[in-house]
Design a protein around this motif. Structure first.
Motif, PDB file in Angstrom:
ATOM      1  N   GLY A  73       1.094   3.856  -3.106  1.00 28.77           N
ATOM      2  CA  GLY A  73       0.850   5.277  -2.882  1.00 28.77           C
ATOM      3  C   GLY A  73       1.983   6.154  -3.409  1.00 28.77           C
ATOM      4  O   GLY A  73       1.735   7.231  -3.966  1.00 28.77           O
ATOM      5  N   ALA A  95       1.495   8.878  -6.337  1.00 32.68           N
ATOM      6  CA  ALA A  95       1.595  10.281  -5.922  1.00 32.68           C
ATOM      7  C   ALA A  95       2.557  11.080  -6.784  1.00 32.68           C
ATOM      8  O   ALA A  95       2.296  12.256  -7.080  1.00 32.68           O
ATOM      9  CB  ALA A  95       2.022  10.350  -4.451  1.00 32.68           C
ATOM     10  N   LEU A 101       0.832  -1.202   0.000  1.00 32.12           N
ATOM     11  CA  LEU A 101       0.000   0.000   0.000  1.00 32.12           C
ATOM     12  C   LEU A 101       0.868   1.254   0.000  1.00 32.12           C
ATOM     13  O   LEU A 101       0.564   2.234  -0.710  1.00 32.12           O
ATOM     14  CB  LEU A 101      -0.926  -0.009   1.214  1.00 32.12           C
ATOM     15  CG  LEU A 101      -2.089  -1.013   1.173  1.00 32.12           C
ATOM     16  CD1 LEU A 101      -2.812  -1.033   2.510  1.00 32.12           C
ATOM     17  CD2 LEU A 101      -3.063  -0.674   0.048  1.00 32.12           C
ATOM     18  N   ILE A 102       1.950   1.244   0.776  1.00 34.17           N
ATOM     19  CA  ILE A 102       2.869   2.390   0.785  1.00 34.17           C
ATOM     20  C   ILE A 102       3.539   2.552  -0.578  1.00 34.17           C
ATOM     21  O   ILE A 102       3.621   3.674  -1.121  1.00 34.17           O
ATOM     22  CB  ILE A 102       3.914   2.221   1.896  1.00 34.17           C
ATOM     23  CG1 ILE A 102       3.244   2.210   3.272  1.00 34.17           C
ATOM     24  CG2 ILE A 102       4.962   3.330   1.821  1.00 34.17           C
ATOM     25  CD1 ILE A 102       4.198   1.905   4.414  1.00 34.17           C
TER      26      ILE A 102
END
Length: 448
Positions: free
Chosen positions: A155, A159, A151-152
């Motif tokens: 992201g 981003a 998930l990190i």
């Protein structure tokens, strides 16, 4: 023997010995049919006794959670065959005896485990059960860590706009497939490892969960294959439309699993509609899911070997320039790191599921390899393709420096304001030339 503990034993057996035992729900339903029939006969006898005066003396019908003992007169010895679910489980038949005394039913003459072929002192099944519980803890931790890191990583790639390219788009889809695999595994375990055995009665939701779980597994393998295909395409084809290739890969990565999961679900519904579809007793039906997985592993292995061959050939070329040499060396190094990404390590156990002796040590090693070590594969992919990626690290450092630089500039107005207040009198007394004023304006504009 309590029904709940019996279900735990049966489930642990069936997990390690797929195909060697009947499905768990079939065993439990056989037990529940005997229970319902016994209780139905018991209610009829109570009704007859209430209508007769005086009531008939003797030992009433009894359900002891495994065997139904019929009404008997005092002094009678009753012989009852082993219940059907025990016969299905052990493949043996036997008889259990009880006496009807003035004080009621006596204890069984022959213990039910001895009479029906179940060795209660055999700790093999307990060891298997504890092994499965430990294995569940390990792969739950692995999937949890992988889920957080994925998930990190996802992201970060989403981003930063400068990281948006075809290669990273494919990595994003791969991360999503690993995330879905972890989530589907948690949902499946929450259903299968719950103490509520009512799933054997109402299985629509449970079967839907298993269909979703199988789709996520196949999607994960299909995106592993896409990674291999894309890297192979970069080395073999000089010019191609990356936008069109990405579209084809997305259709393949998410559409390919549905081509096999839907027929598998339909076939299970009509040919093997047992329990929650968690036990694959029919190998021919299981091939609908297992076959594409094996093919994707084999194709990725072939691509992996061919990529190494191409890279080694290019590195040995005499006219290789310095920049090209370093470029292909980096590709060769990254390709060696692709072993966990391509799933090449699965080639070792690709065909062991065909073994008849599924309780062999080889199968236990495979189960540990696929569940325990495989649960950390998402973590490895996130680290290699995001956190250790040079472009990602440079972009994060650039954003970090830019943020600190912006903070420094936000502090400048207050500093300049205090400085100007202290020298306002001197400024008013000093007369500047137009050229100096222009230079001062230009300097301020550059700072802004």
């Amino acid at each position: 023997m309590q029904t709940c503990s019996l279900w735990v034993i049966l489930f642990s057996w069936a997990t390690l010995t797929v195909g060697a035992l009947p499905p768990v729900c079939d065993l439990l339903q056989a037990l529940w049919r005997d229970r319902d029939q016994c209780l139905h006969e018991l209610r009829k006898e109570w009704k007859n006794n209430s209508e007769n005066e005086p009531p008939i003396s003797g030992c009433p019908r009894l359900w002891d959670n495994t065997i139904c003992w019929p009404f008997s007169s005092v002094g009678q010895t009753v012989k009852v065959e082993c219940p059907k679910f025990f016969q299905m489980l052990t493949g043996k038949n036997g008889s259990v005896f009880r006496n009807c005394t003035q004080d009621g039913w006596s204890e069984p003459f022959v213990r039910i485990d001895t009479a029906c072929g179940y060795d209660v002192n055999d700790s093999t099944d307990d060891k298997k059960h504890f092994y499965l519980l430990k294995l569940k803890v390990v792969y739950t931790v692995g999937y949890s860590i992988s889920l957080v890191m994925l998930l990190i990583a996802l992201g970060i790639l989403v981003a930063f706009r400068k990281l948006h390219c075809t290669r990273n788009y494919i990595h994003m889809h791969l991360f999503v497939s690993f995330i879905l695999r972890a989530l589907s595994n948690f949902i499946k375990d929450a259903e299968l490892f719950s103490n509520d055995v009512a799933r054997c009665y109402h299985t629509v939701g449970c079967k839907t969960i298993m269909v979703f779980f199988q789709y996520c597994i196949l999607s994960n393998y299909s995106w592993l294959l896409v990674e291999g295909l894309y890297l192979h395409t970069l080395l073999v084809i000089s010019f191609f439309s990356e936008k069109k290739v990405l579209q084809y890969f997305i259709i393949f990565g998410w559409g390919f699993p549905a081509v096999f999961v839907i027929p598998w679900a339909i076939t299970r519904h009509f040919m093997e509609n047992n329990g929650c579809w968690d036990i694959n007793a029919n190998p021919s039906i299981w091939w609908i899911i297992r076959g594409p997985v094996i093919v994707s592993i084999l194709v990725n292995f072939i691509l992996f070997v061919n990529i190494l061959r191409i890279l080694m050939k290019k590195l040995k070329t005499p006219e290789m320039r310095g920049n090209d040499m370093s470029h292909y060396k980096r590709l060769a190094k990254s390709t060696l790191l692709l072993i966990p990404l391509f799933g090449i390590h699965y080639i070792v156990f690709a065909f062991t599921f065909c073994l008849e002796d599924t309780s062999s040590p080889t199968m236990e090693i495979q189960v540990f390899f696929e569940l325990a070590l495989g649960s950390f594969q998402g973590l490895v992919v996130a680290v290699l393709y995001c956190f250790l990626n040079g472009e990602v690290q440079l972009e994060i450092q650039r954003k970090w420096r830019q943020r600190h630089l912006n903070n420094w500039f936000w502090m400048r107005p207050s500093m300049s304001s205090s400085f100007s207040n202290g020298t306002s009198g001197l400024t008013q007394m000093t007369k500047t030339s137009p050229s100096e004023q222009g230079r001062g304006t230009a300097w301020k504009a550059s700072v802004i």
